[in-house]
Design a protein around this motif. Structure first.
Motif, mmCIF file in Angstrom:
data_model
loop_
_atom_site.group_PDB
_atom_site.id
_atom_site.type_symbol
_atom_site.label_atom_id
_atom_site.label_comp_id
_atom_site.label_asym_id
_atom_site.label_seq_id
_atom_site.Cartn_x
_atom_site.Cartn_y
_atom_site.Cartn_z
ATOM 1 N N ALA A 1 -3.791 -13.351 15.566
ATOM 2 C CA ALA A 1 -2.484 -13.157 16.198
ATOM 3 C C ALA A 1 -1.763 -14.488 16.408
ATOM 4 C CB ALA A 1 -2.651 -12.432 17.527
ATOM 5 N N LEU A 2 -2.485 -15.504 16.883
ATOM 6 C CA LEU A 2 -1.863 -16.803 17.140
ATOM 7 C C LEU A 2 -1.389 -17.471 15.846
ATOM 8 C CD1 LEU A 2 -4.195 -18.287 19.917
ATOM 9 C CD2 LEU A 2 -1.861 -17.422 20.168
ATOM 10 N N LEU A 3 -2.287 -17.483 14.853
ATOM 11 C CA LEU A 3 -1.911 -18.082 13.578
ATOM 12 C C LEU A 3 -0.757 -17.325 12.926
ATOM 13 C CD1 LEU A 3 -5.362 -19.012 11.990
ATOM 14 C CD2 LEU A 3 -3.538 -20.575 12.667
ATOM 15 N N SER A 4 -0.824 -16.007 12.992
ATOM 16 C CA SER A 4 0.210 -15.190 12.370
ATOM 17 C C SER A 4 1.561 -15.404 13.039
ATOM 18 C CB SER A 4 -0.170 -13.710 12.428
ATOM 19 O OG SER A 4 -1.342 -13.456 11.681
ATOM 20 N N LEU A 5 1.560 -15.553 14.362
ATOM 21 C CA LEU A 5 2.817 -15.760 15.081
ATOM 22 C C LEU A 5 3.471 -17.081 14.683
ATOM 23 C CD1 LEU A 5 4.881 -14.982 17.221
ATOM 24 C CD2 LEU A 5 3.390 -16.052 18.938
ATOM 25 N N VAL A 6 2.675 -18.146 14.671
ATOM 26 C CA VAL A 6 3.216 -19.450 14.292
ATOM 27 C C VAL A 6 3.712 -19.424 12.850
ATOM 28 C CG1 VAL A 6 2.684 -21.896 13.974
ATOM 29 C CG2 VAL A 6 1.742 -20.650 15.935
ATOM 30 N N GLN A 7 2.913 -18.816 11.964
ATOM 31 C CA GLN A 7 3.307 -18.745 10.556
ATOM 32 C C GLN A 7 4.563 -17.896 10.371
ATOM 33 O OE1 GLN A 7 -0.628 -17.506 9.038
ATOM 34 N NE2 GLN A 7 -0.551 -19.304 7.711
ATOM 35 N N PHE B 1 3.477 -17.635 -5.897
ATOM 36 C CA PHE B 1 4.247 -16.895 -4.891
ATOM 37 C C PHE B 1 3.928 -15.403 -4.952
ATOM 38 C CE2 PHE B 1 8.149 -14.395 -4.057
ATOM 39 C CZ PHE B 1 8.336 -14.684 -2.716
ATOM 40 N N VAL B 2 3.899 -14.841 -6.159
ATOM 41 C CA VAL B 2 3.603 -13.409 -6.323
ATOM 42 C C VAL B 2 2.156 -13.109 -5.939
ATOM 43 C CG1 VAL B 2 3.407 -11.531 -7.984
ATOM 44 C CG2 VAL B 2 5.373 -13.077 -8.082
ATOM 45 N N LEU B 3 1.237 -13.951 -6.400
ATOM 46 C CA LEU B 3 -0.175 -13.733 -6.075
ATOM 47 C C LEU B 3 -0.417 -13.809 -4.573
ATOM 48 C CD1 LEU B 3 -1.951 -15.781 -8.906
ATOM 49 C CD2 LEU B 3 -1.792 -13.283 -8.694
ATOM 50 N N GLU B 4 0.265 -14.742 -3.903
ATOM 51 C CA GLU B 4 0.110 -14.859 -2.449
ATOM 52 C C GLU B 4 0.602 -13.605 -1.746
ATOM 53 O OE1 GLU B 4 0.919 -15.266 1.592
ATOM 54 O OE2 GLU B 4 2.540 -15.152 0.117
ATOM 55 N N ASN B 5 1.704 -13.040 -2.227
ATOM 56 C CA ASN B 5 2.214 -11.809 -1.632
ATOM 57 C C ASN B 5 1.210 -10.668 -1.771
ATOM 58 O OD1 ASN B 5 5.324 -11.546 -0.698
ATOM 59 N ND2 ASN B 5 5.087 -13.262 -2.101
ATOM 60 N N VAL B 6 0.570 -10.567 -2.924
ATOM 61 C CA VAL B 6 -0.436 -9.520 -3.146
ATOM 62 C C VAL B 6 -1.638 -9.743 -2.249
ATOM 63 C CG1 VAL B 6 -2.026 -8.529 -4.835
ATOM 64 C CG2 VAL B 6 0.306 -9.120 -5.527
ATOM 65 N N ALA B 7 -2.135 -10.984 -2.212
ATOM 66 C CA ALA B 7 -3.301 -11.295 -1.379
ATOM 67 C C ALA B 7 -3.011 -11.069 0.096
ATOM 68 C CB ALA B 7 -3.740 -12.744 -1.615
ATOM 69 N N ASP B 8 -1.806 -11.393 0.528
ATOM 70 C CA ASP B 8 -1.436 -11.202 1.933
ATOM 71 C C ASP B 8 -1.416 -9.715 2.295
ATOM 72 O OD1 ASP B 8 -0.288 -12.308 4.514
ATOM 73 O OD2 ASP B 8 1.332 -10.958 3.921
ATOM 74 N N ARG B 9 -0.921 -8.895 1.378
ATOM 75 C CA ARG B 9 -0.913 -7.442 1.639
ATOM 76 C C ARG B 9 -2.330 -6.901 1.750
ATOM 77 N NH1 ARG B 9 4.003 -4.793 0.662
ATOM 78 N NH2 ARG B 9 5.659 -6.166 -0.116
ATOM 79 N N TYR C 1 -7.474 -6.161 7.504
ATOM 80 C CA TYR C 1 -7.542 -6.507 8.922
ATOM 81 C C TYR C 1 -7.159 -5.316 9.799
ATOM 82 C CZ TYR C 1 -6.638 -8.699 13.392
ATOM 83 O OH TYR C 1 -6.654 -8.999 14.718
ATOM 84 N N ASP C 2 -6.125 -4.583 9.410
ATOM 85 C CA ASP C 2 -5.681 -3.431 10.197
ATOM 86 C C ASP C 2 -6.743 -2.335 10.252
ATOM 87 O OD1 ASP C 2 -3.277 -4.650 10.722
ATOM 88 O OD2 ASP C 2 -2.193 -3.640 9.103
ATOM 89 N N LYS C 3 -7.521 -2.206 9.165
ATOM 90 C CA LYS C 3 -8.529 -1.145 9.097
ATOM 91 C C LYS C 3 -9.903 -1.596 9.596
ATOM 92 C CE LYS C 3 -6.398 1.204 5.116
ATOM 93 N NZ LYS C 3 -6.603 1.625 3.703
ATOM 94 N N ALA C 4 -10.068 -2.903 9.835
ATOM 95 C CA ALA C 4 -11.386 -3.427 10.205
ATOM 96 C C ALA C 4 -11.836 -2.903 11.569
ATOM 97 C CB ALA C 4 -11.346 -4.947 10.217
ATOM 98 N N GLU C 5 -13.095 -2.462 11.607
ATOM 99 C CA GLU C 5 -13.671 -1.977 12.864
ATOM 100 C C GLU C 5 -15.029 -2.613 13.153
ATOM 101 O OE1 GLU C 5 -13.843 2.242 12.622
ATOM 102 O OE2 GLU C 5 -11.672 2.532 12.792
ATOM 103 N N THR C 6 -15.607 -3.254 12.140
ATOM 104 C CA THR C 6 -16.909 -3.894 12.311
ATOM 105 C C THR C 6 -16.783 -5.383 12.036
ATOM 106 O OG1 THR C 6 -17.553 -3.613 9.991
ATOM 107 C CG2 THR C 6 -18.018 -1.773 11.506
ATOM 108 N N TRP D 1 -10.009 -12.717 2.742
ATOM 109 C CA TRP D 1 -8.727 -12.514 2.067
ATOM 110 C C TRP D 1 -7.619 -13.321 2.732
ATOM 111 C CZ3 TRP D 1 -7.412 -10.831 -2.528
ATOM 112 C CH2 TRP D 1 -8.335 -10.064 -3.248
ATOM 113 N N LEU D 2 -7.728 -13.512 4.052
ATOM 114 C CA LEU D 2 -6.765 -14.377 4.728
ATOM 115 C C LEU D 2 -6.873 -15.815 4.211
ATOM 116 C CD1 LEU D 2 -6.972 -13.157 8.442
ATOM 117 C CD2 LEU D 2 -4.978 -13.004 6.933
ATOM 118 N N ALA D 3 -8.109 -16.254 3.967
ATOM 119 C CA ALA D 3 -8.319 -17.596 3.423
ATOM 120 C C ALA D 3 -7.709 -17.707 2.030
ATOM 121 C CB ALA D 3 -9.808 -17.922 3.380
ATOM 122 N N VAL D 4 -7.915 -16.676 1.212
ATOM 123 C CA VAL D 4 -7.354 -16.670 -0.144
ATOM 124 C C VAL D 4 -5.823 -16.699 -0.080
ATOM 125 C CG1 VAL D 4 -7.071 -15.298 -2.242
ATOM 126 C CG2 VAL D 4 -9.331 -15.517 -1.189
#
Length: 206
Positions: A48-54, A139-147, A153-158, A168-171
């Motif tokens: 959340a913190l990194l995403s907000l700043v970014q 630029f295009v690859l980053e957009n795909v990796a970010d999605r 992340y939204d589906k992660a529970e474990t 994938w965030l690192a990529v």
């Protein structure tokens, strides 16, 4: 009428440089989180913190980028009005059209580049658009990796699922870092081309 893109280019380059530094931090953070057990709450706070700043930096960069891009397109219209497939307004609007924004802005950028050469109608030299194409591919690859990273992340529970999302965030951030570096080179090169061409026209007129 020609418009000076130099000042805007400095601001865009500065924001892209800050973006690159922040991407390095984000990559290191994501890799660190992969290497040790961590709770969901820690993951949420870190992301959340990194995403907000970014996000804040991204918005500022996008605004200045589009203003600079539109200004270079207006200059290109002065030099080679017949060499463009779209009107100047597309230099702004094309970035906001879903899916189409993955290729139309690149085509506009190529046309601006050609118009900024000494001879706009000359065929592309071998490798001339390598910088543009390299930046756009990243630029295009980053957009795909970010999605992908966002969905994981939204589906992660474990813990394992969060580790996968962190990977994938690192990529995504690594691709964004590389794209930011090439974008800086592209902005500097295109701005320099336009400055030299405008200066040459002024000298010739005098």
């Amino acid at each position: 009428m020609l418009r000076n893109p130099n000042g805007l280019s400095y601001a865009v380059v500065a924001l892209l440089a800050v973006t690159a530094v922040l991407d390095v931090i984000a990559v290191l953070a994501a890799l660190a989180l992969r290497g040790e057990p961590w709770a969901e709450g820690q993951a949420d706070l870190t992301v959340a913190l990194l995403s907000l700043v970014q996000l804040l930096l991204y918005v500022a960069t996008v605004v200045l980028w589009i203003v600079w891009f539109h200004r270079t397109r207006l200059n290109a219209e002065v030099w080679a009005p017949a060499e463009h497939s779209r009107t100047t307004g597309w230099a702004i609007g094309a970035w906001f059209i879903p899916f189409a924004n993955l290729w139309i802005p690149r085509n506009i950028a190529a046309e601006i580049w050609r118009a900024s050469r000494p001879d706009p109608s000359a065929p592309d030299a071998s490798g001339e658009l390598r910088l543009l194409n390299g930046w756009w591919t990243l630029f295009v690859l980053e957009n795909v990796a970010d999605r992908i990273a966002s969905r994981l992340y939204d589906k992660a529970e474990t813990a394992d699922a969060y580790v996968d999302a962190a990977s994938w965030l690192a990529v995504s951030n690594a691709l964004n870092l590389a794209a930011a570096v090439l974008a800086i080179l592209f902005v500097r090169k295109l701005t320099s081309m336009q400055h030299l061409k405008a200066t040459g026209m002024i000298s010739a007129a005098q």
